[in-house]
Write an enzyme that holds these catalytic residues in place. Sequence first.
Site, mmCIF file in Angstrom:
data_model
loop_
_atom_site.group_PDB
_atom_site.id
_atom_site.type_symbol
_atom_site.label_atom_id
_atom_site.label_comp_id
_atom_site.label_asym_id
_atom_site.label_seq_id
_atom_site.Cartn_x
_atom_site.Cartn_y
_atom_site.Cartn_z
ATOM 1 N N ASN A 118 0.807 -1.220 0.000
ATOM 2 C CA ASN A 118 0.000 0.000 0.000
ATOM 3 C C ASN A 118 0.843 1.274 0.000
ATOM 4 O O ASN A 118 0.319 2.375 -0.164
ATOM 5 C CB ASN A 118 -0.966 0.011 1.201
ATOM 6 C CG ASN A 118 -0.233 0.044 2.520
ATOM 7 O OD1 ASN A 118 0.609 -0.800 2.780
ATOM 8 N ND2 ASN A 118 -0.546 1.014 3.375
ATOM 9 N N TYR A 157 17.441 -6.067 13.410
ATOM 10 C CA TYR A 157 17.125 -5.872 11.996
ATOM 11 C C TYR A 157 18.110 -6.657 11.132
ATOM 12 O O TYR A 157 17.713 -7.316 10.157
ATOM 13 C CB TYR A 157 17.177 -4.392 11.636
ATOM 14 C CG TYR A 157 16.830 -4.087 10.197
ATOM 15 C CD1 TYR A 157 15.531 -4.249 9.733
ATOM 16 C CD2 TYR A 157 17.793 -3.641 9.296
ATOM 17 C CE1 TYR A 157 15.200 -3.975 8.409
ATOM 18 C CE2 TYR A 157 17.474 -3.358 7.978
ATOM 19 C CZ TYR A 157 16.174 -3.524 7.545
ATOM 20 O OH TYR A 157 15.854 -3.251 6.235
#
Length: 305
Positions: free
Chosen positions: A24, A172
Site C-alpha cells: 500500500n 534488523y
Amino acid sequence: MSATWTEQHIPDQRGRVAVVTGANTGLGFETARMLAERGAAVVLAVRDTAKGRQAAARIAGDVTVQALDLTSLESIRSAAADLRANHPRIDLLINNAGVMYTPKQTTADGFELQFGTNHLGHFALTGLLMKQLLPVPGSRIVTVSSVGHRIRAAIHFDDLQWEHSYNRIGAYGQAKLANLMFTYELQRRLAPHGTTVAVAAHPGVSNTELMRNSPAVLRVPLTWLAPLITQKAAMGALPTLRAATDPTVIGGQYYGPSGRGEVRGYPKLVTSSTESHDQLTQQRLWTVSEELTGVTFPLPAHSPN
C-alpha cells in the site's frame, strides 16, 4: 544484461498473478504498480485494507486487496486460505513487507517484531502458498533483504527473540540475514522441481516510511542527507522487479542497486555476505522456523555440498 535495467525492461505480465506484501506504500506500492501496468493481476496483501484500497485506486489495471497481518500467524493462515481459494495459481510471490529498527516489541505470537514480521511471517506465508506456486512454470518467489544483512548481523539461535538483551540494529540485521538464508535454502529445495525459483533483492537506501523508526541519533542526519544518499521508491523497487521478471534471472541470485556501496542506482546482480551462504546455518534456521510457525513446506531438504 543491461547496465541500466529500467521499468521499460519489465516483460509483458499479462496472464500472470502476483501477490505483493506491504503494497500500500513505498517499495511495495511501486512494485505492484509496475507489475499491474505491465498486465499482471496484482494482489496487494496489506495489514490496513482501507489504505490498501486507496493504493489500489491509484494503480491502473487488475488490482485487488487482501488482508494480511504478518505479525499474526492466524492472519497469515487466513490470508493464505483466501489466496488459495481465489487464485488456483500464483506466478509471483513478492515478500516485500517489513519493519526496521523498531523499539522492542513482540508479535501476536510472541516473536521479536522484526524477526517475526520480516522473516517468520514471510516464511509461513510462502509455505502456505507453495502448492499454488509449484505447478506454475516460471513462477518466482522474491524476498526483499537489505544491505543491513551485513550490519551487526548473525542468527542468534541462543536468543532468537532478543529476550535477554535487545539491540534494534542487530535485530534488523538478523531478520534481513534470515531473509537471504531462507531464499538460498528455499532455492536448494525448489531446484529438483524445475518450475519455481527463489530470488532475493534489496532496494539500497530508499526514501520510504521504513526509516521512521531509526534511532534518534541517525534520524536527524538522515532527514538532512536523504535527498543526497537515498533514491525514490520507484528506483528502489527496480531490483525486486528485475528479480521477479527478468528472463535471465536464475534461482538463488541476489539483486541490488549498481551504485557505490549498493546505496542507489539501477539494479544489477550483487553478492551477499559470506555468512549468508552458510548452508548448515540455513538448514538450522529452516528447521527452527518450521517449529516456530507450525508451517512445513512440501519440499524435502538436501544435504549441504
